[in-house]
Scaffold this motif. Structure first.
Motif, PDB file in Angstrom:
ATOM      1  N   GLU A  77       0.833  -1.209   0.000  1.00 40.47           N
ATOM      2  CA  GLU A  77       0.000   0.000   0.000  1.00 40.47           C
ATOM      3  C   GLU A  77       0.865   1.255   0.000  1.00 40.47           C
ATOM      4  N   ARG A  80       2.154   1.893  -3.429  1.00 37.94           N
ATOM      5  CA  ARG A  80       1.089   2.430  -4.287  1.00 37.94           C
ATOM      6  C   ARG A  80       0.948   3.933  -4.079  1.00 37.94           C
ATOM      7  N   ARG A  81       0.952   4.338  -2.830  1.00 42.41           N
ATOM      8  CA  ARG A  81       0.773   5.762  -2.536  1.00 42.41           C
ATOM      9  C   ARG A  81       1.978   6.586  -2.956  1.00 42.41           C
ATOM     10  N   THR A  83       4.079   5.891  -5.365  1.00 42.12           N
ATOM     11  CA  THR A  83       4.067   5.964  -6.826  1.00 42.12           C
ATOM     12  C   THR A  83       3.147   7.090  -7.298  1.00 42.12           C
ATOM     13  N   GLN A  84       2.009   7.234  -6.638  1.00 42.92           N
ATOM     14  CA  GLN A  84       1.092   8.318  -6.991  1.00 42.92           C
ATOM     15  C   GLN A  84       1.690   9.676  -6.647  1.00 42.92           C
ATOM     16  N   CYS A 105      10.057   2.520  -6.436  1.00 42.04           N
ATOM     17  CA  CYS A 105       8.872   3.042  -7.125  1.00 42.04           C
ATOM     18  C   CYS A 105       9.245   3.778  -8.410  1.00 42.04           C
TER      19      CYS A 105
END
Length: 239
Positions: A77, A80-81, A83-84, A105
Protein backbone atom coordinates in the motif's frame (compact mmCIF):
# COMPACT_ATOMS: atom_id res chain seq x y z
CA UNK A 1 5.89 24.44 6.02
CA UNK A 2 3.65 21.56 7.00
CA UNK A 3 5.32 18.15 6.85
CA UNK A 4 3.67 14.73 6.67
CA UNK A 5 5.87 12.07 8.26
CA UNK A 6 5.09 8.51 7.22
CA UNK A 7 6.58 6.48 10.08
CA UNK A 8 7.40 3.00 8.81
CA UNK A 9 8.47 1.24 12.00
CA UNK A 10 8.00 1.24 15.77
CA UNK A 11 10.46 1.55 18.62
CA UNK A 12 10.22 -0.45 21.82
CA UNK A 13 11.99 -0.84 25.13
CA UNK A 14 14.79 1.59 25.93
CA UNK A 15 14.65 3.21 22.48
CA UNK A 16 10.93 3.96 22.80
CA UNK A 17 11.48 5.50 26.24
CA UNK A 18 14.30 7.71 24.97
CA UNK A 19 13.06 8.64 21.49
CA UNK A 20 9.31 7.83 21.33
CA UNK A 21 9.28 7.07 17.58
CA UNK A 22 11.26 7.49 14.37
CA UNK A 23 8.86 10.26 13.41
CA UNK A 24 9.59 12.09 16.67
CA UNK A 25 13.32 11.74 16.03
CA UNK A 26 12.94 13.61 12.74
CA UNK A 27 10.92 16.35 14.39
CA UNK A 28 13.71 16.79 16.93
CA UNK A 29 16.36 16.74 14.19
CA UNK A 30 14.73 19.46 12.09
CA UNK A 31 13.89 21.55 15.15
CA UNK A 32 17.55 21.34 16.19
CA UNK A 33 18.62 23.09 12.96
CA UNK A 34 15.99 25.80 13.23
CA UNK A 35 13.23 24.56 10.92
CA UNK A 36 10.00 26.43 11.62
CA UNK A 37 7.77 23.58 10.52
CA UNK A 38 4.68 21.79 11.76
CA UNK A 39 4.33 18.03 11.56
CA UNK A 40 1.78 15.25 11.47
CA UNK A 41 3.03 11.69 12.00
CA UNK A 42 1.23 8.65 10.58
CA UNK A 43 2.02 4.97 11.24
CA UNK A 44 1.92 3.21 7.88
CA UNK A 45 2.22 -0.20 9.55
CA UNK A 46 -1.13 0.52 11.22
CA UNK A 47 -2.62 1.75 7.95
CA UNK A 48 -2.59 5.41 8.99
CA UNK A 49 -2.51 8.04 6.23
CA UNK A 50 -3.81 11.59 5.90
CA UNK A 51 -7.20 11.97 4.26
CA UNK A 52 -5.32 13.96 1.61
CA UNK A 53 -1.68 14.85 1.02
CA UNK A 54 -2.75 18.17 -0.48
CA UNK A 55 -2.50 19.96 2.86
CA UNK A 56 1.21 19.12 3.17
CA UNK A 57 4.18 20.87 1.63
CA UNK A 58 6.28 17.71 1.75
CA UNK A 59 6.19 14.05 2.76
CA UNK A 60 9.00 12.28 4.64
CA UNK A 61 9.39 8.49 4.71
CA UNK A 62 11.32 7.05 7.66
CA UNK A 63 13.38 3.90 7.89
CA UNK A 64 12.02 0.44 8.67
CA UNK A 65 13.21 -3.05 9.51
CA UNK A 66 11.06 -4.31 6.62
CA UNK A 67 12.18 -4.65 3.02
CA UNK A 68 11.04 -2.00 0.54
CA UNK A 69 10.36 -4.84 -1.92
CA UNK A 70 8.32 -6.84 0.62
CA UNK A 71 4.91 -8.30 -0.19
CA UNK A 72 3.62 -7.27 3.25
CA UNK A 73 0.24 -5.61 2.74
CA UNK A 74 1.26 -2.34 4.38
CA UNK A 75 4.42 -2.07 2.23
CA UNK A 76 2.44 -2.78 -0.95
CA UNK A 77 0.00 0.00 0.00
CA UNK A 78 2.85 2.39 0.78
CA UNK A 79 4.43 1.73 -2.61
CA UNK A 80 1.09 2.43 -4.29
CA UNK A 81 0.77 5.76 -2.54
CA UNK A 82 4.38 6.79 -3.13
CA UNK A 83 4.07 5.96 -6.83
CA UNK A 84 1.09 8.32 -6.99
CA UNK A 85 2.97 11.05 -5.11
CA UNK A 86 5.87 10.74 -7.54
CA UNK A 87 3.47 11.11 -10.46
CA UNK A 88 2.17 14.29 -8.83
CA UNK A 89 5.74 15.55 -8.23
CA UNK A 90 5.03 15.89 -4.54
CA UNK A 91 8.08 16.98 -2.59
CA UNK A 92 9.43 13.97 -0.70
CA UNK A 93 12.33 12.96 1.51
CA UNK A 94 13.25 9.28 1.90
CA UNK A 95 15.61 7.90 4.56
CA UNK A 96 17.01 4.34 4.53
CA UNK A 97 13.91 2.18 3.86
CA UNK A 98 12.21 5.35 2.56
CA UNK A 99 15.16 5.98 0.24
CA UNK A 100 14.95 2.41 -1.04
CA UNK A 101 11.17 2.45 -1.46
CA UNK A 102 11.18 5.68 -3.47
CA UNK A 103 14.01 4.30 -5.62
CA UNK A 104 12.02 1.11 -6.19
CA UNK A 105 8.87 3.04 -7.13
CA UNK A 106 10.96 4.94 -9.69
CA UNK A 107 12.06 1.69 -11.31
CA UNK A 108 15.45 1.33 -9.64
CA UNK A 109 16.74 -2.06 -8.43
CA UNK A 110 16.71 -2.60 -4.66
CA UNK A 111 18.02 -5.67 -2.82
CA UNK A 112 20.41 -7.04 -0.22
CA UNK A 113 23.74 -5.24 -0.06
CA UNK A 114 26.25 -7.69 -1.56
CA UNK A 115 28.81 -6.76 1.12
CA UNK A 116 26.40 -7.63 3.96
CA UNK A 117 25.12 -5.42 6.76
CA UNK A 118 26.08 -1.76 6.86
CA UNK A 119 26.58 -0.71 10.47
CA UNK A 120 28.14 2.12 12.44
CA UNK A 121 29.65 5.21 10.83
CA UNK A 122 30.32 5.42 7.10
CA UNK A 123 31.94 8.08 4.92
CA UNK A 124 30.66 8.87 1.43
CA UNK A 125 32.00 10.81 -1.53
CA UNK A 126 29.84 13.87 -2.21
CA UNK A 127 29.02 14.69 -5.85
CA UNK A 128 26.61 17.64 -5.70
CA UNK A 129 28.29 20.90 -4.76
CA UNK A 130 25.30 22.69 -6.35
CA UNK A 131 23.01 21.67 -3.47
CA UNK A 132 22.39 24.17 -0.64
CA UNK A 133 25.36 24.71 1.70
CA UNK A 134 27.45 22.13 -0.17
CA UNK A 135 29.75 24.31 -2.30
CA UNK A 136 32.93 23.03 -0.64
CA UNK A 137 31.80 19.58 0.41
CA UNK A 138 33.76 16.57 -0.84
CA UNK A 139 32.71 13.91 1.68
CA UNK A 140 30.14 13.31 4.38
CA UNK A 141 30.09 10.89 7.32
CA UNK A 142 26.83 9.50 8.71
CA UNK A 143 25.52 6.72 10.92
CA UNK A 144 23.99 3.73 9.13
CA UNK A 145 22.08 0.53 9.75
CA UNK A 146 20.93 -1.42 6.68
CA UNK A 147 21.13 -4.75 4.90
CA UNK A 148 19.29 -3.57 1.76
CA UNK A 149 20.23 -0.75 -0.56
CA UNK A 150 19.49 0.84 -3.92
CA UNK A 151 21.70 -1.14 -6.30
CA UNK A 152 21.70 1.30 -9.24
CA UNK A 153 20.60 4.88 -9.74
CA UNK A 154 16.86 5.01 -10.59
CA UNK A 155 15.86 6.45 -13.97
CA UNK A 156 15.62 10.24 -13.81
CA UNK A 157 17.61 10.53 -10.56
CA UNK A 158 20.88 12.40 -9.97
CA UNK A 159 23.58 10.90 -7.74
CA UNK A 160 24.39 12.89 -4.60
CA UNK A 161 26.65 10.61 -2.54
CA UNK A 162 28.34 7.23 -2.98
CA UNK A 163 30.89 4.82 -1.56
CA UNK A 164 32.35 1.48 -2.54
CA UNK A 165 30.02 -0.17 -0.02
CA UNK A 166 26.93 1.79 -1.11
CA UNK A 167 27.20 3.15 -4.68
CA UNK A 168 23.83 4.96 -4.44
CA UNK A 169 24.01 6.48 -0.97
CA UNK A 170 21.90 9.54 -1.81
CA UNK A 171 20.08 10.93 -4.82
CA UNK A 172 17.74 13.70 -5.90
CA UNK A 173 15.00 13.90 -8.47
CA UNK A 174 14.91 17.41 -9.90
CA UNK A 175 13.90 19.80 -7.09
CA UNK A 176 11.26 17.65 -5.42
CA UNK A 177 12.84 14.42 -4.08
CA UNK A 178 15.83 13.97 -1.77
CA UNK A 179 16.77 10.46 -0.63
CA UNK A 180 19.57 9.21 1.59
CA UNK A 181 20.50 5.68 2.71
CA UNK A 182 22.09 6.74 6.01
CA UNK A 183 20.29 7.99 9.11
CA UNK A 184 20.78 11.71 9.84
CA UNK A 185 18.32 11.36 12.74
CA UNK A 186 20.48 8.85 14.67
CA UNK A 187 22.69 9.91 17.55
CA UNK A 188 25.62 8.04 19.07
CA UNK A 189 23.55 6.28 21.74
CA UNK A 190 21.04 4.99 19.18
CA UNK A 191 23.76 3.76 16.84
CA UNK A 192 25.67 2.08 19.67
CA UNK A 193 22.45 0.36 20.79
CA UNK A 194 22.06 -1.12 17.30
CA UNK A 195 25.69 -2.23 17.24
CA UNK A 196 25.18 -3.94 20.60
CA UNK A 197 22.23 -5.86 19.13
CA UNK A 198 24.44 -7.10 16.27
CA UNK A 199 27.55 -7.75 18.35
CA UNK A 200 27.51 -11.53 17.89
CA UNK A 201 26.89 -11.25 14.13
CA UNK A 202 29.68 -8.69 13.71
CA UNK A 203 32.27 -10.51 15.81
CA UNK A 204 34.35 -8.86 18.51
CA UNK A 205 36.98 -7.24 16.30
CA UNK A 206 34.50 -5.60 13.94
CA UNK A 207 32.19 -4.66 16.81
CA UNK A 208 35.04 -2.91 18.64
CA UNK A 209 36.17 -1.08 15.51
CA UNK A 210 32.67 0.13 14.65
CA UNK A 211 31.98 1.19 18.23
CA UNK A 212 35.20 3.22 18.25
CA UNK A 213 34.25 4.73 14.89
CA UNK A 214 31.04 6.16 16.34
CA UNK A 215 33.10 8.37 18.63
CA UNK A 216 34.16 10.45 15.60
CA UNK A 217 30.58 11.72 15.35
CA UNK A 218 28.54 12.30 12.24
CA UNK A 219 27.14 15.07 10.04
CA UNK A 220 23.42 14.42 10.34
CA UNK A 221 22.83 18.07 11.19
CA UNK A 222 24.36 19.10 7.87
CA UNK A 223 21.97 16.75 6.04
CA UNK A 224 19.05 18.19 8.01
CA UNK A 225 20.03 21.74 7.03
CA UNK A 226 20.37 20.64 3.41
CA UNK A 227 16.88 19.08 3.49
CA UNK A 228 15.40 22.23 5.01
CA UNK A 229 16.94 24.40 2.29
CA UNK A 230 16.09 21.88 -0.45
CA UNK A 231 12.41 21.82 0.51
CA UNK A 232 12.02 25.51 1.30
CA UNK A 233 13.87 26.84 -1.74
CA UNK A 234 12.03 24.80 -4.37
CA UNK A 235 8.51 25.63 -5.57
CA UNK A 236 5.71 23.83 -3.80
CA UNK A 237 4.73 20.79 -5.81
CA UNK A 238 1.26 19.98 -7.01
CA UNK A 239 -0.50 17.38 -4.93
Amino acid sequence: MKICILDNDTLDGELARRYTSFGAMFVQLFNSVGAQWTYDIFSTQRGEYPASFDAYDAVLLTGSASDAFSDEAWVVELRRRVTQLLAERKKMVGVCFGHQLIGLCMGGPVGRAPQGWGKGRMAYDWHRQDLPNCQDRQQIALYVSHQDQVLALPPGASLVASSDFCPVAAFTVDDYVFCVQAHPEFDTFFSQYLLDEHRERLGEAEYAAKSKGLLAGHEGGDVARLVVAFLENSPRSAG
